[in-house]
Design a protein around this motif. Structure first.
Motif, PDB file in Angstrom:
ATOM      1  N   THR A   1       0.823  -1.205   0.000  1.00 38.75           N
ATOM      2  CA  THR A   1       0.000   0.000   0.000  1.00 38.75           C
ATOM      3  C   THR A   1       0.857   1.254   0.000  1.00 38.75           C
ATOM      4  OG1 THR A   1      -1.716  -1.214   1.208  1.00 38.75           O
ATOM      5  CG2 THR A   1      -1.911   1.174   1.141  1.00 38.75           C
ATOM      6  N   TYR A   2       1.910   1.266   0.803  1.00 38.17           N
ATOM      7  CA  TYR A   2       2.763   2.457   0.846  1.00 38.17           C
ATOM      8  C   TYR A   2       3.566   2.590  -0.443  1.00 38.17           C
ATOM      9  CZ  TYR A   2       4.941   6.371   3.210  1.00 38.17           C
ATOM     10  OH  TYR A   2       5.328   7.638   3.563  1.00 38.17           O
ATOM     11  N   TRP A   3       4.024   1.466  -0.983  1.00 39.10           N
ATOM     12  CA  TRP A   3       4.707   1.458  -2.289  1.00 39.10           C
ATOM     13  C   TRP A   3       3.785   2.047  -3.354  1.00 39.10           C
ATOM     14  CZ3 TRP A   3       2.678  -1.599  -6.313  1.00 39.10           C
ATOM     15  CH2 TRP A   3       3.441  -1.638  -7.491  1.00 39.10           C
ATOM     16  N   HIS A   4       2.542   1.606  -3.371  1.00 38.78           N
ATOM     17  CA  HIS A   4       1.583   2.090  -4.360  1.00 38.78           C
ATOM     18  C   HIS A   4       1.363   3.587  -4.227  1.00 38.78           C
ATOM     19  CE1 HIS A   4      -2.465   2.639  -6.220  1.00 38.78           C
ATOM     20  NE2 HIS A   4      -2.034   1.710  -7.050  1.00 38.78           N
ATOM     21  N   ALA A   5       1.266   4.074  -2.997  1.00 35.58           N
ATOM     22  CA  ALA A   5       1.066   5.509  -2.776  1.00 35.58           C
ATOM     23  C   ALA A   5       2.259   6.306  -3.290  1.00 35.58           C
ATOM     24  CB  ALA A   5       0.838   5.776  -1.289  1.00 35.58           C
ATOM     25  N   LEU A   6       3.461   5.861  -2.947  1.00 34.62           N
ATOM     26  CA  LEU A   6       4.654   6.577  -3.405  1.00 34.62           C
ATOM     27  C   LEU A   6       4.723   6.613  -4.924  1.00 34.62           C
ATOM     28  CD1 LEU A   6       7.345   5.167  -0.941  1.00 34.62           C
ATOM     29  CD2 LEU A   6       6.433   7.501  -0.959  1.00 34.62           C
ATOM     30  N   ARG A   7       4.572   5.447  -5.555  1.00 33.18           N
ATOM     31  CA  ARG A   7       4.729   5.376  -7.006  1.00 33.18           C
ATOM     32  C   ARG A   7       3.602   6.116  -7.728  1.00 33.18           C
ATOM     33  NH1 ARG A   7       8.834   4.336  -4.856  1.00 33.18           N
ATOM     34  NH2 ARG A   7      10.060   2.401  -5.065  1.00 33.18           N
ATOM     35  N   THR A   8       2.379   6.013  -7.229  1.00 32.53           N
ATOM     36  CA  THR A   8       1.264   6.714  -7.857  1.00 32.53           C
ATOM     37  C   THR A   8       1.456   8.215  -7.770  1.00 32.53           C
ATOM     38  OG1 THR A   8      -0.234   4.890  -7.311  1.00 32.53           O
ATOM     39  CG2 THR A   8      -1.253   6.989  -7.867  1.00 32.53           C
ATOM     40  N   PHE A   9       2.064   8.667  -6.676  1.00 30.15           N
ATOM     41  CA  PHE A   9       2.303  10.094  -6.491  1.00 30.15           C
ATOM     42  C   PHE A   9       3.579  10.557  -7.203  1.00 30.15           C
ATOM     43  CE2 PHE A   9       2.984  14.057  -4.084  1.00 30.15           C
ATOM     44  CZ  PHE A   9       1.729  14.613  -4.222  1.00 30.15           C
ATOM     45  N   GLY A  10       4.279   9.623  -7.838  1.00 28.78           N
ATOM     46  CA  GLY A  10       5.459   9.982  -8.624  1.00 28.78           C
ATOM     47  C   GLY A  10       6.763   9.974  -7.865  1.00 28.78           C
ATOM     48  N   ILE A  11       6.762   9.380  -6.670  1.00 32.07           N
ATOM     49  CA  ILE A  11       7.995   9.284  -5.873  1.00 32.07           C
ATOM     50  C   ILE A  11       8.600   7.917  -6.108  1.00 32.07           C
ATOM     51  CG2 ILE A  11       8.953   9.267  -3.531  1.00 32.07           C
ATOM     52  CD1 ILE A  11       6.671  11.233  -2.803  1.00 32.07           C
ATOM     53  N   THR A  12       9.783   7.871  -6.691  1.00 27.68           N
ATOM     54  CA  THR A  12      10.386   6.618  -7.155  1.00 27.68           C
ATOM     55  C   THR A  12      11.568   6.158  -6.304  1.00 27.68           C
ATOM     56  OG1 THR A  12      11.790   7.831  -8.721  1.00 27.68           O
ATOM     57  CG2 THR A  12       9.652   7.043  -9.528  1.00 27.68           C
ATOM     58  N   ASP A  13      11.773   6.769  -5.144  1.00 28.52           N
ATOM     59  CA  ASP A  13      12.877   6.372  -4.269  1.00 28.52           C
ATOM     60  C   ASP A  13      12.841   4.875  -3.991  1.00 28.52           C
ATOM     61  OD1 ASP A  13      12.278   9.153  -3.965  1.00 28.52           O
ATOM     62  OD2 ASP A  13      13.611   9.217  -2.238  1.00 28.52           O
ATOM     63  N   LYS A  14      13.995   4.239  -4.003  1.00 27.38           N
ATOM     64  CA  LYS A  14      14.122   2.838  -3.605  1.00 27.38           C
ATOM     65  C   LYS A  14      14.395   2.806  -2.098  1.00 27.38           C
ATOM     66  CE  LYS A  14      13.690   1.311  -7.852  1.00 27.38           C
ATOM     67  NZ  LYS A  14      13.502   2.581  -8.593  1.00 27.38           N
ATOM     68  N   VAL A  15      13.573   2.064  -1.372  1.00 27.28           N
ATOM     69  CA  VAL A  15      13.683   1.980   0.088  1.00 27.28           C
ATOM     70  C   VAL A  15      14.140   0.581   0.454  1.00 27.28           C
ATOM     71  CG1 VAL A  15      12.471   2.253   2.278  1.00 27.28           C
ATOM     72  CG2 VAL A  15      11.826   3.677   0.307  1.00 27.28           C
ATOM     73  N   GLN A  16      15.222   0.479   1.199  1.00 22.32           N
ATOM     74  CA  GLN A  16      15.802  -0.810   1.551  1.00 22.32           C
ATOM     75  C   GLN A  16      15.149  -1.405   2.796  1.00 22.32           C
ATOM     76  OE1 GLN A  16      18.241  -2.180  -0.534  1.00 22.32           O
ATOM     77  NE2 GLN A  16      17.708  -0.378  -1.752  1.00 22.32           N
ATOM     78  N   GLY A  17      15.152  -2.738   2.859  1.00 20.80           N
ATOM     79  CA  GLY A  17      14.736  -3.436   4.070  1.00 20.80           C
ATOM     80  C   GLY A  17      13.319  -3.944   4.070  1.00 20.80           C
ATOM     81  N   PHE A  18      12.575  -3.726   2.958  1.00 22.06           N
ATOM     82  CA  PHE A  18      11.170  -4.144   2.924  1.00 22.06           C
ATOM     83  C   PHE A  18      10.851  -5.045   1.744  1.00 22.06           C
ATOM     84  CE2 PHE A  18      11.415  -0.255   5.356  1.00 22.06           C
ATOM     85  CZ  PHE A  18      10.705  -0.590   6.506  1.00 22.06           C
ATOM     86  N   GLY A  19      11.871  -5.588   1.098  1.00 24.93           N
ATOM     87  CA  GLY A  19      11.630  -6.542   0.027  1.00 24.93           C
ATOM     88  C   GLY A  19      11.683  -5.929  -1.358  1.00 24.93           C
ATOM     89  N   ARG A  20      11.371  -6.760  -2.336  1.00 28.00           N
ATOM     90  CA  ARG A  20      11.568  -6.400  -3.736  1.00 28.00           C
ATOM     91  C   ARG A  20      10.730  -5.208  -4.189  1.00 28.00           C
ATOM     92  NH1 ARG A  20      10.659 -11.069  -7.720  1.00 28.00           N
ATOM     93  NH2 ARG A  20      11.470  -9.444  -9.113  1.00 28.00           N
ATOM     94  N   LEU A  21       9.515  -5.083  -3.707  1.00 29.46           N
ATOM     95  CA  LEU A  21       8.644  -4.003  -4.183  1.00 29.46           C
ATOM     96  C   LEU A  21       9.328  -2.637  -4.050  1.00 29.46           C
ATOM     97  CD1 LEU A  21       4.949  -4.575  -3.052  1.00 29.46           C
ATOM     98  CD2 LEU A  21       5.845  -4.362  -5.380  1.00 29.46           C
ATOM     99  N   LEU A  22       9.751  -2.296  -2.864  1.00 27.17           N
ATOM    100  CA  LEU A  22      10.331  -0.976  -2.633  1.00 27.17           C
ATOM    101  C   LEU A  22      11.781  -0.896  -3.076  1.00 27.17           C
ATOM    102  CD1 LEU A  22       8.758  -0.007   0.797  1.00 27.17           C
ATOM    103  CD2 LEU A  22       8.540   1.260  -1.354  1.00 27.17           C
ATOM    104  N   GLU A  23      12.435  -2.014  -3.277  1.00 27.98           N
ATOM    105  CA  GLU A  23      13.839  -2.001  -3.700  1.00 27.98           C
ATOM    106  C   GLU A  23      14.013  -2.040  -5.214  1.00 27.98           C
ATOM    107  OE1 GLU A  23      15.765  -5.197  -1.687  1.00 27.98           O
ATOM    108  OE2 GLU A  23      15.429  -4.354   0.308  1.00 27.98           O
ATOM    109  N   GLU A  24      13.056  -2.627  -5.941  1.00 23.37           N
ATOM    110  CA  GLU A  24      13.233  -2.847  -7.372  1.00 23.37           C
ATOM    111  C   GLU A  24      12.198  -2.144  -8.244  1.00 23.37           C
ATOM    112  OE1 GLU A  24      13.553  -6.967  -8.408  1.00 23.37           O
ATOM    113  OE2 GLU A  24      14.685  -7.476  -6.599  1.00 23.37           O
ATOM    114  N   PHE A  25      11.004  -1.911  -7.739  1.00 28.12           N
ATOM    115  CA  PHE A  25       9.925  -1.449  -8.617  1.00 28.12           C
ATOM    116  C   PHE A  25       9.445  -0.037  -8.268  1.00 28.12           C
ATOM    117  CE2 PHE A  25       9.721  -6.071  -8.382  1.00 28.12           C
ATOM    118  CZ  PHE A  25       9.758  -6.413  -9.726  1.00 28.12           C
TER     119      PHE A  25
END
Length: 248
Positions: A224-248
């Motif tokens: 859900t937080y990944w979706h919010a960031l990406r939908t809002f145009g924030i593409t930062d990669k965040v470490q420690g939470f798995g592939r979604l926030l690290e790769e996509f």
């Protein structure tokens, strides 16, 4: 002029007043310049001891959402993030879209919600057809989740409703129990494992299980937080939470 701390985005976060997991997990995933502003949907600590009482409790959450939205809108957030998940699955894809439309009409801004976010995560990762999922819910709610995923073309091979004894009891679920439940779901006929239920802490556990099992393990708060960031145009990669926030 931009907010001093939330100069990239101010997120309004909606969650039940009994939920103690969403706020800290979302804050851990927050990139610099993004701030989270929590608005509580006031409910009692319902003792969800049956299918009927669980559904009645989630109905109360649904009924209190609009008031919580109006409250958080006074801080002028740029976007809303739903910190509850059960009601966002009800009624399949059509029911979920109707719920989203209703909340967005009250807010006047866009929202990310659990059901849609997990579906988007599965699509982003790709190659997933068969899933398994766990929840702190009762069986009747798992049926709704199953129907939602089916509407999006995913086959649920198996699911486990953990039937936690109360809303607060969800947050008290030991990590060892959650881990054991995931292991029970896993097999060669499952492409990905999903956790729903935002008061069940799994954001930090999911990436460890991904490495152990060699397949995607998606925690709903992360999705859900990944979706919010990406939908809002924030593409930062965040470490420690798995592939979604690290790769996509």
């Amino acid at each position: 002029m931009r907010d001093t701390l939330g100069y990239r985005a101010k997120f309004g976060v909606l969650g039940p007043s009994t939920n103690t997991i969403v706020q800290p997990e979302f804050d851990e995933m927050r990139p610099a310049g993004v701030t989270n502003h929590y608005s509580r949907i006031v409910i009692e600590n319902a003792k969800a001891v049956s299918n009927e009482s669980f559904m009645a409790g989630t109905k109360m959450i649904d009924e209190g959402t609009e008031e919580a939205v109006r409250g958080v809108m006074t801080c002028a957030p740029d976007y809303l993030v739903m910190g509850m998940s059960a009601v966002t699955f009800y009624g399949g894809a059509e029911g979920a879209q109707a719920w989203k439309n209703r909340i967005e009409s009250v807010a006047g801004i866009g929202i990310s919600m659990g059901s849609e976010s997990v579906a988007a995560a599965l699509q982003a990762i790709g190659g997933i057809k068969k899933i398994a999922f766990l929840s702190p819910y009762f069986p009747v709610a798992n049926t709704e989740v199953n129907n939602y995923f089916s509407d999006h073309g995913y086959e649920t091979v198996r699911d486990i409703p953990m039937q936690r004894p109360s809303w607060l009891g969800i947050a008290e679920t030991p990590f060892s129990l959650t881990r054991d439940t995931v292991k029970k779901l896993d097999s060669d006929d499952v492409d990905a494992i999903i956790q729903v239920g935002t008061n069940l802490s799994m954001a930090r556990l999911a990436p460890k299980l991904e490495l152990e099992l060699g397949k995607p393990v998606i925690a709903i708060n992360t999705a859900t937080y990944w979706h919010a960031l990406r939908t809002f145009g924030i593409t930062d990669k965040v470490q420690g939470f798995g592939r979604l926030l690290e790769e996509f």
